[in-house]
Design a protein around this motif. Structure first.
Motif, PDB file in Angstrom:
ATOM      1  N   ILE A  81       1.043  -1.190   0.097  1.00 16.34           N
ATOM      2  CA  ILE A  81       0.199   0.021  -0.053  1.00 16.34           C
ATOM      3  C   ILE A  81       0.887   1.341  -0.039  1.00 16.34           C
ATOM      4  O   ILE A  81       2.053   1.339   0.574  1.00 16.34           O
ATOM      5  CB  ILE A  81      -1.072   0.006   1.080  1.00 16.34           C
ATOM      6  CG1 ILE A  81      -0.189   0.004   2.443  1.00 16.34           C
ATOM      7  CG2 ILE A  81      -1.962  -1.082   0.920  1.00 16.34           C
ATOM      8  CD1 ILE A  81      -1.103   0.012   3.675  1.00 16.34           C
TER       9      ILE A  81
ATOM     10  N   ILE B 144      -1.414   4.232   8.849  1.00  8.05           N
ATOM     11  CA  ILE B 144      -1.736   4.527   7.836  1.00  8.05           C
ATOM     12  C   ILE B 144      -3.197   4.912   7.509  1.00  8.05           C
ATOM     13  O   ILE B 144      -4.044   3.913   7.725  1.00  8.05           O
ATOM     14  CB  ILE B 144      -1.285   3.448   6.725  1.00  8.05           C
ATOM     15  CG1 ILE B 144       0.142   2.641   7.002  1.00  8.05           C
ATOM     16  CG2 ILE B 144      -1.372   3.654   5.027  1.00  8.05           C
ATOM     17  CD1 ILE B 144       1.354   3.742   6.767  1.00  8.05           C
TER      18      ILE B 144
ATOM     19  N   ASP C 192      -4.116   6.385   1.840  1.00 12.06           N
ATOM     20  CA  ASP C 192      -3.021   5.780   1.612  1.00 12.06           C
ATOM     21  C   ASP C 192      -2.742   4.432   1.803  1.00 12.06           C
ATOM     22  O   ASP C 192      -1.777   3.616   1.800  1.00 12.06           O
ATOM     23  CB  ASP C 192      -1.894   6.494   2.742  1.00 12.06           C
ATOM     24  CG  ASP C 192      -1.662   8.080   2.510  1.00 12.06           C
ATOM     25  OD1 ASP C 192      -1.784   8.298   1.159  1.00 12.06           O
ATOM     26  OD2 ASP C 192      -1.474   8.782   3.419  1.00 12.06           O
ATOM     27  N   ALA C 193      -3.962   3.692   1.929  1.00  9.93           N
ATOM     28  CA  ALA C 193      -4.066   2.301   2.246  1.00  9.93           C
ATOM     29  C   ALA C 193      -5.136   1.611   1.007  1.00  9.93           C
ATOM     30  O   ALA C 193      -4.682   1.512  -0.081  1.00  9.93           O
ATOM     31  CB  ALA C 193      -4.428   1.841   3.633  1.00  9.93           C
ATOM     32  N   TYR C 194      -6.407   1.381   1.265  1.00  9.82           N
ATOM     33  CA  TYR C 194      -7.231   0.839   0.345  1.00  9.82           C
ATOM     34  C   TYR C 194      -8.518   1.690   0.068  1.00  9.82           C
ATOM     35  O   TYR C 194      -9.531   1.312  -0.398  1.00  9.82           O
ATOM     36  CB  TYR C 194      -7.776  -0.598   1.048  1.00  9.82           C
ATOM     37  CG  TYR C 194      -6.795  -1.592   1.219  1.00  9.82           C
ATOM     38  CD1 TYR C 194      -6.295  -2.410   0.048  1.00  9.82           C
ATOM     39  CD2 TYR C 194      -6.089  -1.663   2.450  1.00  9.82           C
ATOM     40  CE1 TYR C 194      -5.208  -3.165   0.116  1.00  9.82           C
ATOM     41  CE2 TYR C 194      -5.037  -2.506   2.536  1.00  9.82           C
ATOM     42  CZ  TYR C 194      -4.782  -3.309   1.316  1.00  9.82           C
ATOM     43  OH  TYR C 194      -3.452  -4.291   1.416  1.00  9.82           O
TER      44      TYR C 194
ATOM     45  N   LEU D 218      -4.871   1.717   9.068  1.00  6.32           N
ATOM     46  CA  LEU D 218      -3.949   0.434   9.543  1.00  6.32           C
ATOM     47  C   LEU D 218      -2.733   0.870  10.350  1.00  6.32           C
ATOM     48  O   LEU D 218      -2.131   1.771  10.035  1.00  6.32           O
ATOM     49  CB  LEU D 218      -3.697   0.116   8.090  1.00  6.32           C
ATOM     50  CG  LEU D 218      -4.866  -0.470   7.078  1.00  6.32           C
ATOM     51  CD1 LEU D 218      -4.167  -1.104   5.705  1.00  6.32           C
ATOM     52  CD2 LEU D 218      -5.718  -0.978   7.728  1.00  6.32           C
TER      53      LEU D 218
END
Length: 172
Positions: free
Chosen positions: A42, A62, A66-68, A130
């Motif tokens: 990611i 995160i 900036d992840a999913y 996250l």
């Protein structure tokens, strides 16, 4: 040696949710190995790893962008039960590949009634911050044959295909 593009990196990690529950971990297994600089992690975690060296340990929070990505209600749909094989049982939690407006996507069944099935094409971690604990165990230069050819035009402009959007991969 520090982590930068074209380095093969090995990390141990533990991923937790906001409540501290472990979502995933490499502990008790081989470290995760990846090629840095090609979007194999990611985006937020890859940025956090940039410039670090073997032996470094760190914690990173995160954000969803900036992840999913953020959770998108538009990716939830009710589908007539008649569009599924009537002889096959359908249960909450099942996953299917489905054609969407942006191409093929994995959808998860979230509700089933006699005449409708509700499916969600969001990644299961979309909209979640996250929390990673990471230890870098090894860094090496990639062998020439390991280095991917750079695609022209980024992700081909299909910004929804990765679930992050153009801000995540840098494409225009």
């Amino acid at each position: 040696m520090t982590i930068s593009k074209n380095k093969v990196v090995k990390i141990h990690y533990t991923l937790k949710g906001d409540d501290g529950t472990v979502i995933d971990s490499s502990n008790g297994a081989d470290p995760l190995e990846y090629m840095h600089g090609y979007g194999n992690l990611i985006p937020g975690l890859e940025r956090e790893l940039e410039g670090k060296k073997a032996g470094d340990k760190f914690h990173a929070d995160i954000a969803p962008r900036d992840a999913y990505g953020e959770y998108d209600e538009k990716l939830v749909a009710e589908v007539p039960r008649s569009q599924f094989d009537v002889s096959a049982p359908i249960e909450v939690g099942q996953q299917f590949q489905a054609e969407t407006a942006t191409g093929m996507a994995v959808v998860t069944v979230t509700k089933v009634t006699d005449d409708k099935v509700t499916v969600d094409a969001n990644h299961e971690l979309a909209g979640k911050t996250l929390h990673f604990d990471v230890e870098i165990t090894d860094i090496r230069d990639a062998f020439p044959e390991e280095i991917p050819e750079e695609p022209t035009g980024g992700c081909s402009g299909n910004c929804s295909s990765c679930g992050v959007g153009c801000s995540g991969c840098g494409a225009e």
